[in-house]
Design a protein around this motif. Structure first.
Motif, mmCIF file in Angstrom:
data_model
loop_
_atom_site.group_PDB
_atom_site.id
_atom_site.type_symbol
_atom_site.label_atom_id
_atom_site.label_comp_id
_atom_site.label_asym_id
_atom_site.label_seq_id
_atom_site.Cartn_x
_atom_site.Cartn_y
_atom_site.Cartn_z
ATOM 1 N N ASP A 124 -36.595 -20.778 -94.987
ATOM 2 C CA ASP A 124 -36.792 -19.586 -94.154
ATOM 3 C C ASP A 124 -35.700 -19.475 -93.094
ATOM 4 O O ASP A 124 -35.219 -18.376 -92.802
ATOM 5 C CB ASP A 124 -38.169 -19.628 -93.489
ATOM 6 C CG ASP A 124 -39.304 -19.388 -94.475
ATOM 7 O OD1 ASP A 124 -39.024 -18.870 -95.576
ATOM 8 O OD2 ASP A 124 -40.461 -19.724 -94.141
ATOM 9 N N ALA A 125 -35.315 -20.598 -92.511
ATOM 10 C CA ALA A 125 -34.264 -20.581 -91.491
ATOM 11 C C ALA A 125 -32.924 -20.170 -92.106
ATOM 12 O O ALA A 125 -32.164 -19.392 -91.504
ATOM 13 C CB ALA A 125 -34.147 -21.961 -90.842
ATOM 14 N N VAL A 126 -32.626 -20.671 -93.297
ATOM 15 C CA VAL A 126 -31.395 -20.278 -93.988
ATOM 16 C C VAL A 126 -31.378 -18.776 -94.249
ATOM 17 O O VAL A 126 -30.370 -18.092 -94.017
ATOM 18 C CB VAL A 126 -31.243 -21.063 -95.310
ATOM 19 C CG1 VAL A 126 -30.114 -20.474 -96.161
ATOM 20 C CG2 VAL A 126 -30.974 -22.536 -95.025
ATOM 21 N N GLU A 127 -32.486 -18.253 -94.718
ATOM 22 C CA GLU A 127 -32.567 -16.821 -95.012
ATOM 23 C C GLU A 127 -32.448 -15.982 -93.738
ATOM 24 O O GLU A 127 -31.843 -14.908 -93.745
ATOM 25 C CB GLU A 127 -33.872 -16.525 -95.740
ATOM 26 C CG GLU A 127 -33.938 -17.148 -97.135
ATOM 27 C CD GLU A 127 -35.285 -16.948 -97.810
ATOM 28 O OE1 GLU A 127 -36.199 -16.369 -97.168
ATOM 29 O OE2 GLU A 127 -35.437 -17.353 -98.978
ATOM 30 N N THR A 128 -32.992 -16.468 -92.645
ATOM 31 C CA THR A 128 -32.885 -15.752 -91.375
ATOM 32 C C THR A 128 -31.437 -15.659 -90.926
ATOM 33 O O THR A 128 -30.976 -14.601 -90.480
ATOM 34 C CB THR A 128 -33.723 -16.455 -90.286
ATOM 35 O OG1 THR A 128 -35.091 -16.475 -90.680
ATOM 36 C CG2 THR A 128 -33.586 -15.736 -88.957
ATOM 37 N N VAL A 129 -30.705 -16.761 -91.040
ATOM 38 C CA VAL A 129 -29.289 -16.751 -90.659
ATOM 39 C C VAL A 129 -28.501 -15.846 -91.599
ATOM 40 O O VAL A 129 -27.606 -15.105 -91.162
ATOM 41 C CB VAL A 129 -28.722 -18.183 -90.663
ATOM 42 C CG1 VAL A 129 -27.226 -18.160 -90.333
ATOM 43 C CG2 VAL A 129 -29.455 -19.054 -89.654
#
Length: 261
Positions: free
Chosen positions: A164-169
């Motif tokens: 999720d953090a990767v997708e947010t960035v």
């Protein structure tokens, strides 16, 4: 009575100004066209070569005109000055690129994992693009010396949280995803592919981000490979370092955790 010959107007001075002006207009036009995807990259690179050649001819004409002005008193000083200045303005970025090429390693494919680089989607790559291959020991050494900050990230967090953090960035960037975000249910490894472009010239590069759960930690590896050119002038390494640095901040902001050693 001695007759004084009439001063001639140097045609070379006019050619210098006209050629330099045309090269500048052509450069700005092709830059805008490539930035807005109106000009394909191979054509763009060829036009850049033509622009440099035109600017060099403009300098040559200016030099010839100056010789005529100095030796025979021809008119055209303003034209040759404008032509020389415009030509130097056009050639300045080429000079800067040549300088960076001399101090940058001849690399166009950068990865945080030498042994198993994240897989890049090759569905829309063509034969005229750079060939994707495993890095040689020499290339590994060059990358390690030039870009020591290009390293994997490990997080003591749930797999889904890191994805999720990767997708947010990724959502904060204007990169073009090659496919929708993968499902994470029941998965222990996912790879996200995207197409990024360099800031100035808009040259394309394939990006692959792999998130894998090795049982103890979740490891994030990243790869960025230019589609054209032997030298990336540090663009791919900078892209990886910036993205992973922002990922560290995103993870810390979400759960208050720092990357594992």
């Amino acid at each position: 009575m001695v007759s004084i010959p009439e001063r001639q107007t140097s045609r070379a001075a006019g050619w210098s100004r006209g050629t330099a002006a045309f090269s500048l207009v052509l450069l700005l036009t092709v830059l805008a066209g490539h930035r807005f995807d109106l000009v394909e990259t191979p054509v763009f690179l060829w036009v850049l070569a033509i622009v440099a050649l035109l600017a060099a001819f403009a300098l040559l004409f200016a030099g010839f005109a100056f010789s005529r002005l100095w030796n025979f008193g021809d008119r055209g000083g303003r034209d040759l000055s404008v032509g020389a200045l415009l030509a130097l303005l056009v050639l300045a970025p080429y000079g800067a690129a040549a300088y960076w090429a001399t101090i940058s390693p001849p690399l166009s494919d950068i990865s945080t994992d030498f042994d198993d680089p994240p897989a890049i989607d090759t569905s829309d790559r063509t034969k005229d693009m750079n060939v994707l291959a495993m890095p040689t020991p020499g290339e590994q050494s060059l990358q390690g010396d030039a870009y020591p900050l290009v390293t994997s990230r490990s997080y003591n967090l749930p797999f889904e949280t890191v994805v999720d953090a990767v997708e947010t960035v990724l959502d904060r960037r204007d990169w073009q995803l090659q496919a929708p975000y993968p499902e994470t249910d029941g998965q222990s490894e996912v790879t996200i592919n995207a197409l990024a472009k360099s800031f100035v010239l808009g040259l394309p590069a394939d990006v692959a981000i792999r998130v894998a759960d090795d049982g103890d930690t979740v490891v994030v590896d990243m790869r960025s490979a230019s589609r054209y050119g032997q030298y990336d002038l540090g663009d791919n390494a900078a892209r990886i370092v910036e993205f992973l640095g922002e990922l560290d901040q995103e993870v810390a902001g979400q759960v208050g955790a720092a990357p594992a050693e």
